[in-house]
Design a protein around this motif. Structure first.
Motif, PDB file in Angstrom:
ATOM      1  N   ASP A 294       0.520  -0.904   0.220  1.00  0.00           N
ATOM      2  CA  ASP A 294       0.340  -0.081   0.455  1.00  0.00           C
ATOM      3  C   ASP A 294       0.876   1.302  -0.006  1.00  0.00           C
ATOM      4  O   ASP A 294       2.152   1.426   0.377  1.00  0.00           O
ATOM      5  CB  ASP A 294      -0.633   0.099   1.122  1.00  0.00           C
ATOM      6  CG  ASP A 294      -2.111   0.847   1.093  1.00  0.00           C
ATOM      7  OD1 ASP A 294      -2.822   1.804  -0.137  1.00  0.00           O
ATOM      8  OD2 ASP A 294      -3.290   0.378   1.817  1.00  0.00           O
TER       9      ASP A 294
ATOM     10  N   GLY B  82       2.340   4.382   1.602  1.00  0.00           N
ATOM     11  CA  GLY B  82       2.555   4.974   2.914  1.00  0.00           C
ATOM     12  C   GLY B  82       2.604   6.449   2.817  1.00  0.00           C
ATOM     13  O   GLY B  82       2.281   6.976   1.997  1.00  0.00           O
TER      14      GLY B  82
ATOM     15  N   MET C 138       6.559   3.684   0.395  1.00  0.00           N
ATOM     16  CA  MET C 138       5.410   2.162   0.506  1.00  0.00           C
ATOM     17  C   MET C 138       5.062   1.182   1.727  1.00  0.00           C
ATOM     18  O   MET C 138       6.619   1.406   2.335  1.00  0.00           O
ATOM     19  CB  MET C 138       5.482   0.934  -0.834  1.00  0.00           C
ATOM     20  CG  MET C 138       7.124   0.207  -0.374  1.00  0.00           C
ATOM     21  SD  MET C 138       7.543  -0.560  -1.739  1.00  0.00           S
ATOM     22  CE  MET C 138       9.030  -1.419  -0.923  1.00  0.00           C
ATOM     23  N   VAL C 139       3.939   0.474   2.238  1.00  0.00           N
ATOM     24  CA  VAL C 139       4.070  -0.046   3.660  1.00  0.00           C
ATOM     25  C   VAL C 139       4.005  -1.848   2.606  1.00  0.00           C
ATOM     26  O   VAL C 139       2.850  -1.837   1.977  1.00  0.00           O
ATOM     27  CB  VAL C 139       2.380  -0.029   3.810  1.00  0.00           C
ATOM     28  CG1 VAL C 139       2.396  -0.802   4.831  1.00  0.00           C
ATOM     29  CG2 VAL C 139       2.562   0.979   4.868  1.00  0.00           C
ATOM     30  N   ILE C 140       5.029  -2.933   2.373  1.00  0.00           N
ATOM     31  CA  ILE C 140       4.797  -4.759   2.893  1.00  0.00           C
ATOM     32  C   ILE C 140       3.723  -4.644   3.619  1.00  0.00           C
ATOM     33  O   ILE C 140       3.952  -4.966   4.841  1.00  0.00           O
ATOM     34  CB  ILE C 140       6.275  -4.183   1.995  1.00  0.00           C
ATOM     35  CG1 ILE C 140       7.185  -3.933   1.802  1.00  0.00           C
ATOM     36  CG2 ILE C 140       6.082  -6.072   2.044  1.00  0.00           C
ATOM     37  CD1 ILE C 140       8.210  -4.689   1.815  1.00  0.00           C
TER      38      ILE C 140
END
Lengths: 475, 475
Positions: free
Chosen positions: B32, B34, B40-42
């Protein structure tokens, strides 16, 4: 270089414990100082301990249904201020990025000191319905807290840790996991680090900034001081309200979730060193030891010795034992000293006479005892010995800790207790002023609350006690 | 929520590949965005791929004698400037910490974009003698490069990677490891990611800032563009001179060491997605797939079905297969779509009639073929099927890549080639001006040097060629 100059002296553990610690961590190559003040470099021998901790801990998390994820390092400064206590606690310690890509940033960013805020902002986006709950995630990451006084592993501006973050629909479930993870940490410390701990709730003063309640595990170091080795935090709705983590419940109502978090860090490596170390150096608990057994050839140039050592190494490795064969040109005595300082649980000596008799000699690092061992079935014998060492190290540390938990009825007794290297149990009325007074008078803090106590009086003010507290000086 | 709204449409892979990519990575919950631009968020489904990549890669490093360590995140700005090309390449991209602990820092610190400098400074301290060499270390870490245009996994301001850093006494050994690690990467891509790659040396223009020579592996994405999926760098004495990494050699002379480095990152996840994905979504290579097999119960409420599914799941899990049983209340058709989009290699269907016949149905994600499978021995059958899928995915991607490597003799042919989604082989005289001209004319860059070429002419200037180059448009 004269060979014997290599095994340098380390300071005496009983008369200068801080220097002993510094000597041991540097000379066994666990760690070195980074170029920026307060930072550390974790060298391979130290990092291998962390890898073993990670493997063991991660398996426990996965068994609880907790999944790993990764959240960004940089947090907008505005996030930090959304939870009032949180910003008060962490703002003074953050490192701030003001420029990037050659430009001044519109909003400064802070390097995460912990991730409740940024993870909360994502949970808010991901959680819609009770069907999405619970959310159980963990990340293995680096964090940064700018500290004035630092020591490798114990307190450094950057450290490695895991931080777990969960959201539940109810207070009961959230609190249950908060206590469950404390139990997981205690079991891990006992089983993998041979480290006894006291667990319990923290006082308001000592809790995490933004938590409703913090629970910790405290371990007794060689000098009788306490080290906080892991914490779990019940956060209630503090962060769900700050970050709008809401879900549509079964009854059709929109409700705030309950959040909790939990963490352990590379500090655990410091705890291992200071729990088990002795005058010879490190004593590594077998489960997380980078090297569990080292083979030292005796009269290595005699025919067949090196070959037998290599064959033994291969058999032990195949049996899952982390084994090293020291083929360097140093003398056996030098090797004994070096591997003792590095705390390897089992030393295996193998020379021509042993070989002829079909046996080898095993030397335990914890007790320094030596036993003979048949080369046939050596893997099994060594595996059992490693388990015995682990159990012995735990029992020894536990007996030591228990013998050094004393009771105090006056501040003078408390002071004498902590000065003598003890944990001190005492009654406490529950007020902050009395807690501060203990700190001022004895440089000791409340490590954990040890249960209700209504039959007693407060060690400071003499009023009716509410709690028994374990006080100690702490790292 | 209507159930059928969940499996959302993803853009068509052939007509709008960029949107297909964005849809797939977000909707399958790999990643998603950040809160800070470019981060980014993994998410767990994406991070599990990274964990599998780490496990496989880390075992290969350890087999080469490379040890893990951890170096600090923050690098003094003055370190960056010690190697002239290095600072020129990275300074424009760094994020800078100017304040920490409530104070302005005396010297600004940059968040590592890569760690040659800080690791070099430590190696300088640790290396004294030829006996200390080679030094072979790796770290798994986050790094930061401030980018203008970002896409999840492919180019983000923060990403996760491994960076290996070695010092040798001789140029030969250092170059040998540089080529060896390129080979390790290629074998890993083939075996674990089912991903064919072209490997080779990079041009001066495309090499790492500060390297003597960079070698890379390039993979062909669905749209025919190239993605640099891993690089190894021979650094010569550039960094050893900048950081004074010297050793006393056997001959008594003090000499500079030779350094090299190598890295792969979370970019590999993007490479997997864009190599294998199809119009239905992800197609995960079995070795790194978070879920290798999903069991979908048919008529789950019929007696015995769920019990049989659970028993099968437990047996497969015990056999080491990463298996999930979908017990949600969604319809089987919904589940088929969802797990297909998530790219799970094998779907197992098990209903009352299957149960009666002692079998289940296996559906392959790569070919969509279905086969029957006896419940007895299902683990073995599925293990073999996973290996077949892996091999088939590799062969398919390899055939595709090979069919799309074309030869060009003119710039117009080169342009037509890359516009048609091909890699283009062409002669090159070796000069920067001609390389720049290709970029300007065809928006294509030199991906790898493909061997000496003296029988040919340069595609730009028509002079005698020195090299064959593979040109392509690239991510």
């Amino acid at each position: 270089m004269a060979k014997d100059s290599f095994v340098e002296q380390i300071a005496d553990i009983d008369t200068d414990f801080p220097q002993w610690y510094t000597d041991v961590v540097v000379k066994t190559k666990l760690v070195d100082y980074g170029p920026v003040k307060g930072t550390m470099v974790i060298r391979p021998y130290g990092y291998a301990i962390w890898e073993n901790i990670q493997r063991e801990m991660d398996a426990r998390f996965k068994a609880e249904g907790i999944e790993n994820a990764y959240f960004p390092l940089l947090i907008p400064m505005s996030f930090m201020t959304k939870e009032a206590e949180h910003v008060e606690g962490f703002a003074p310690e953050v490192a701030v990025v003001t420029h990037a890509g050659g430009e001044k940033l519109a909003e400064p960013l802070c390097i995460r000191p912990t991730s409740e805020t940024i993870i909360g902002s994502m949970y808010s986006k991901w959680i819609q319905s009770y069907r999405d709950l619970p959310v159980l995630m963990n990340q293995w990451a680096n964090v940064m807290r700018w500290e004035k006084t630092t020591r490798p592993f114990l307190r450094t501006s950057e450290f490695l840790w895991q931080e777990g973050h969960a959201v539940h629909a109810s207070e009961e479930e959230s609190m249950a996991l908060t206590l469950k993870m404390l139990h997981v940490y205690e079991e891990f410390a006992r089983t993998c680090l041979a480290m006894p701990v006291l667990t319990g709730r923290k006082t308001e003063k000592e809790k995490f900034a933004g938590a409703v309640a913090t629970f910790g595990m405290e371990a007794m170091m060689h000098d009788g001081k306490s080290l906080q080795a892991g914490t779990t935090h019940y956060l209630g709705q503090n962060f769900s309200k700050a970050f709008d983590i809401r879900f549509l419940d079964k009854d059709g109502a929109l409700k705030y979730g309950y959040t909790m978090s939990f963490g352990v860090s590379t500090r655990l490596i410091g705890a291992i060193i200071m729990t088990h170390g002795d005058k010879r150096g490190l004593v590594m608990p077998p489960v997380v030891a980078p090297v569990q057994a080292v083979i030292v050839p005796i009269a290595a140039k005699k025919e067949g010795v090196l070959e037998a050592c290599r064959a033994l190494r291969d058999r032990l490795a195949a049996a899952g034992i982390r084994v090293t064969l020291d083929e360097s040109e140093n003398s056996p005595g030098w090797k004994f000293n070096e591997w003792e300082m590095k705390g390897v649980p089992v030393r295996i000596e193998l020379g021509p006479r042993d070989l002829e008799a079909g046996k080898c000699l095993l030397a335990r690092r914890d007790t320094l005892e030596k036993t003979e061992c048949a080369l046939d079935g050596a893997a099994q014998t060594i595996r059992e010995l490693l388990a015995q060492i682990s159990a012995n190290m735990y029992e020894r540390a536990k007996a030591r800790m228990e013998s050094r938990i004393v009771r105090a009825n006056t501040l003078d007794e408390l002071l004498a207790g902590v000065e003598g290297g003890n944990f001190v149990r005492a009654g406490w009325c529950g007020c902050r002023a009395c807690e501060d007074k203990v700190k001022e008078f004895a440089q000791a803090t409340a490590r954990v609350l040890d249960g209700e106590n209504t039959s007693d009086t407060c060690i400071v003010c003499g009023k009716k006690a509410e709690q028994t507290v374990v006080f100690a000086r702490a790292y």
